[in-house]
Design an enzyme around this catalytic site. Sequence first.
Site, PDB file in Angstrom:
ATOM      1  N   ILE A   1      -7.189   1.558  10.271  1.00  9.06           N
ATOM      2  CA  ILE A   1      -7.510   2.332  11.481  1.00  9.06           C
ATOM      3  C   ILE A   1      -9.027   2.435  11.628  1.00  9.06           C
ATOM      4  O   ILE A   1      -9.536   3.054  12.551  1.00  9.06           O
ATOM      5  CB  ILE A   1      -6.839   3.730  11.446  1.00  9.06           C
ATOM      6  CG1 ILE A   1      -6.773   4.354  12.845  1.00  9.06           C
ATOM      7  CG2 ILE A   1      -7.527   4.661  10.471  1.00  9.06           C
ATOM      8  CD1 ILE A   1      -5.971   5.611  12.964  1.00  9.06           C
ATOM      9  N   GLY A   2      -9.734   1.821  10.666  1.00 11.18           N
ATOM     10  CA  GLY A   2     -11.206   1.852  10.723  1.00 11.18           C
ATOM     11  C   GLY A   2     -11.792   0.730   9.885  1.00 11.18           C
ATOM     12  O   GLY A   2     -13.000   0.633   9.706  1.00 11.18           O
ATOM     13  N   GLY A   3     -10.895  -0.096   9.327  1.00 10.75           N
ATOM     14  CA  GLY A   3     -11.382  -1.219   8.515  1.00 10.75           C
ATOM     15  C   GLY A   3     -10.659  -1.343   7.193  1.00 10.75           C
ATOM     16  O   GLY A   3     -11.011  -2.172   6.342  1.00 10.75           O
ATOM     17  N   SER A   4      -9.616  -0.565   6.992  1.00 10.32           N
ATOM     18  CA  SER A   4      -9.000  -0.509   5.667  1.00 10.32           C
ATOM     19  C   SER A   4      -8.357  -1.793   5.166  1.00 10.32           C
ATOM     20  O   SER A   4      -8.040  -1.903   3.978  1.00 10.32           O
ATOM     21  CB  SER A   4      -7.989   0.629   5.605  1.00 10.32           C
ATOM     22  OG  SER A   4      -8.708   1.828   5.539  1.00 10.32           O
TER      23      SER A   4
ATOM     24  N   LYS B   1       0.861  -1.188   0.000  1.00 14.95           N
ATOM     25  CA  LYS B   1       0.000   0.000   0.000  1.00 14.95           C
ATOM     26  C   LYS B   1       0.896   1.237   0.000  1.00 14.95           C
ATOM     27  O   LYS B   1       1.982   1.215   0.601  1.00 14.95           O
ATOM     28  CB  LYS B   1      -0.889  -0.053   1.252  1.00 14.95           C
ATOM     29  CG  LYS B   1      -1.910   1.039   1.380  1.00 14.95           C
ATOM     30  CD  LYS B   1      -2.778   0.792   2.612  1.00 14.95           C
ATOM     31  CE  LYS B   1      -3.772   1.903   2.855  1.00 14.95           C
ATOM     32  NZ  LYS B   1      -4.669   1.610   3.987  1.00 14.95           N
TER      33      LYS B   1
ATOM     34  N   MET C   1      -6.917   8.657   3.369  1.00 10.50           N
ATOM     35  CA  MET C   1      -7.112   7.266   3.841  1.00 10.50           C
ATOM     36  C   MET C   1      -8.206   7.166   4.905  1.00 10.50           C
ATOM     37  O   MET C   1      -8.425   6.090   5.446  1.00 10.50           O
ATOM     38  CB  MET C   1      -5.807   6.638   4.343  1.00 10.50           C
ATOM     39  CG  MET C   1      -4.760   6.511   3.255  1.00 10.50           C
ATOM     40  SD  MET C   1      -3.350   5.536   3.744  1.00 10.50           S
ATOM     41  CE  MET C   1      -2.693   6.480   5.069  1.00 10.50           C
TER      42      MET C   1
ATOM     43  N   SER D   1      -9.367   1.710   2.965  1.00 10.11           N
ATOM     44  CA  SER D   1      -8.492   2.456   2.097  1.00 10.11           C
ATOM     45  C   SER D   1      -7.454   1.586   1.362  1.00 10.11           C
ATOM     46  O   SER D   1      -6.817   2.079   0.429  1.00 10.11           O
ATOM     47  CB  SER D   1      -7.756   3.534   2.899  1.00 10.11           C
ATOM     48  OG  SER D   1      -6.963   2.966   3.918  1.00 10.11           O
ATOM     49  N   SER D   2      -7.309   0.306   1.721  1.00  5.59           N
ATOM     50  CA  SER D   2      -6.346  -0.527   0.974  1.00  5.59           C
ATOM     51  C   SER D   2      -7.004  -1.073  -0.301  1.00  5.59           C
ATOM     52  O   SER D   2      -6.856  -2.255  -0.645  1.00  5.59           O
ATOM     53  CB  SER D   2      -5.832  -1.677   1.858  1.00  5.59           C
ATOM     54  OG  SER D   2      -5.470  -1.231   3.139  1.00  5.59           O
TER      55      SER D   2
HETATM   56  C1  LIG Z   1     -19.289   5.242  12.535  1.00  5.77           C
HETATM   57  C2  LIG Z   1     -20.320   6.323  12.418  1.00  5.77           C
HETATM   58  C3  LIG Z   1     -20.216   7.177  11.196  1.00  5.77           C
HETATM   59  C4  LIG Z   1     -21.073   8.420  11.218  1.00  5.77           C
HETATM   60  C5  LIG Z   1     -20.650   9.428  10.188  1.00  5.77           C
HETATM   61  C6  LIG Z   1     -19.469  10.222  10.592  1.00  5.77           C
HETATM   62  C7  LIG Z   1     -18.576  10.780   9.520  1.00  5.77           C
HETATM   63  C8  LIG Z   1     -17.421   9.953   9.065  1.00  5.77           C
HETATM   64  C9  LIG Z   1     -16.337   9.721   9.979  1.00  5.77           C
HETATM   65  C10 LIG Z   1     -15.421   8.778   9.810  1.00  5.77           C
HETATM   66  C11 LIG Z   1     -15.316   7.866   8.656  1.00  5.77           C
HETATM   67  C12 LIG Z   1     -14.224   6.879   8.813  1.00  5.77           C
HETATM   68  C13 LIG Z   1     -14.041   5.949   7.633  1.00  5.77           C
HETATM   69  C14 LIG Z   1     -12.888   5.023   7.937  1.00  5.77           C
HETATM   70  C15 LIG Z   1     -12.498   4.113   6.792  1.00  5.77           C
HETATM   71  C16 LIG Z   1     -11.242   3.320   7.023  1.00  5.77           C
HETATM   72  C17 LIG Z   1     -10.041   4.133   7.430  1.00  5.77           C
HETATM   73  C18 LIG Z   1      -8.762   3.308   7.584  1.00  5.77           C
HETATM   74  O1  LIG Z   1      -8.737   2.234   8.133  1.00  5.77           O
HETATM   75  N1  LIG Z   1      -7.607   3.887   7.118  1.00  5.77           N
HETATM   76  C19 LIG Z   1      -6.319   3.260   7.185  1.00  5.77           C
HETATM   77  C20 LIG Z   1      -5.198   4.202   7.542  1.00  5.77           C
HETATM   78  O2  LIG Z   1      -5.415   5.409   7.731  1.00  5.77           O
HETATM   79  O3  LIG Z   1      -4.044   3.723   7.651  1.00  5.77           O
END
Ligand SMILES: CCCCCCCC/C=C\CCCCCCCC(=O)NCC(=O)O
Length: 580
Positions: free
Chosen positions: A245-248, A149, A198, A224-225
């Site tokens: 960091i959130g499911g990527s 990545k 990301m 994001s991956s």
């Molecule tokens: C969970 C409730 C959502 C309500 C709406 C709020 C607005 C959005 C806020 C956050 C969205 C986060 C999305 C995360 C996706 C995956 C990120 C990740 O894992 N990145 C990897 C990295 O940064 O290394």
Amino acid sequence: MTTLTIWDWEVEKYPLQVGVGVIIGGWTFVKLVNYFLQRSKLKSARVRKRAECKQAKQVLEDQIKQRNISKEVVEEITNLSLSELQSKLKDGTLDVLDVLHAYQAKALECDEKTNCIIEPFKEAEEWAASVKENVSKDSPLFGVPVSLKENYGVEGYDSVYGMSVLIGKPSHEDSVIGQVLRSQGAIPYVRTNVPQTMISWDCSNPVFGATKNPHDTTRTPGGSSGGECALLAGQGSILGFGSDIGGSLRIPSNMCGTYGFKPTVGRLSAKGTHGCTKGQQIVRAAYGPLARDVDGLVTAMKALLVPLMFKLDPTVNPLPFRTEVFEDNRKLKIGWYDNDGWFTPPPCMQRGVAIAKAKLEAMGHTLVPWKPPNATLGAELYVRAMFSDKCETINEMLRYDTLDVCFMIQYTMANIYWPLRRFLVFILHYLMPSLSTGLKAIAGCDSAYDFWNLAVAAEDYRKMVIEDWQSHDLDAVISPGFGCPAIPLKTPALATSAVSYTTIFNVLNFPAGSLPVTKVNAADTANMKDYPTIDLAHKTVKKGMVGAEGLPVNVQCITLPWHEEQCLRVMKDLETALKA
Ligand SMILES: CCCCCCCC/C=C\CCCCCCCC(=O)NCC(=O)O
């Protein structure tokens, strides 16, 4: 003369006003000129970067043509499983360079279809030659090409993640994961695309454009991956590495039907990786493998959990891979849930859990209903932590940049002026409660005091969930792989709430893996008629499910912190049962 008279008159009559006007006008003018200059500088940087990457791909394409490697050989090599490839490399049936060349050719083919690659590594040949000469054939990844990545630091390459301001600022050293991979015989050969910042589960950015899903190019590969998983699903990679960091690692696995594994933070090194949330320590990014089967994930974990990693990064837990836990065949008590009470997944995702549950039961495991208590609080804590700096770090980086559609909603929600936010939070509370919660949480923290309280609240939440888990005496849990399968490009930002299925295990810092169990069928889409349309996210998913037949559906397997081997064991059991 007449002009001077006017000015003389004005200056004499309103000297202060004219002075202030000149200062404000001049200041505005300078700011505007600076703004447009900075924007045009970033635009030129993007154009230059795109051209450089295109050129690097062209050079590789020319080399591939010269090598004259047949399509059949490419298919033969890239269709091998990781364990088959490893044994052929080890016994010499396949040569390291031939394998690299096959993967380079296949990767470019995937890129043509999905725009998943940022650039090939120019040094890949050199690295392959060095592996042949210096690495033992018994090394776990001897001659295995690996994709990385874009946020994995590689000396001489910049990690941009869609932020133009980061162009031209190359890393000075390789990430620790990259160093250990190479010491184990792996050959990094391409870097893959990600969404801007990301912090999105789509995969597009203004520098390299949008990556598409190989199963349906009108849809997102997830993020994001996303570049990694689009490449893996197209057979253009056998082993990839991403961050979560959130499911990527898990979201794009769910969208592309591939395998992803997020360890506990600190099990694998984060040293030498990049991201825009590094200062935020409540929910931290985990780094992990992406593969085409569970064995691929296990091989990667085994290859990385070695003394070299513990030496290069003494902050990681020096716990080697516990094969005895992975190979244990004790029957387990596994919790399951198909609705977290925050976001309703479409029927296909619930059917995925039902299939996994039945298969694991058939293997002798005991399945009981269980879900993390208070998923709404989990979602709220996540969003508040991720935007605890009030989005200032990202705002600063994006100041003169072009905003990508994948981050537009988060950006707007985070930057809304506070009186309007309060008003909207109040109104939406009655109309769309989940959006109201998200809008309130994304406001972040007002002070360090507020941030400390958030850290305590997250700690209390972890404690509460662990106690609940332990009171049910669970070994593992299975859940939907995500809130939905792949939806059309540009729409994920409208359905951000669906991330609650993955983000919760980042807040909890539990290991979690994702694996495919089924595909969306006609009955699943027909059953969408009763799907709720209570808010924008549900409406977006309902619309996105039209024509979704054939798309992959994954489930997640989850265990308590540091129980990676047990998590992988449940994944392996499920994979074995599904293949039987
Ligand atoms: C969970 C409730 C959502 C309500 C709406 C709020 C607005 C959005 C806020 C956050 C969205 C986060 C999305 C995360 C996706 C995956 C990120 C990740 O894992 N990145 C990897 C990295 O940064 O290394």
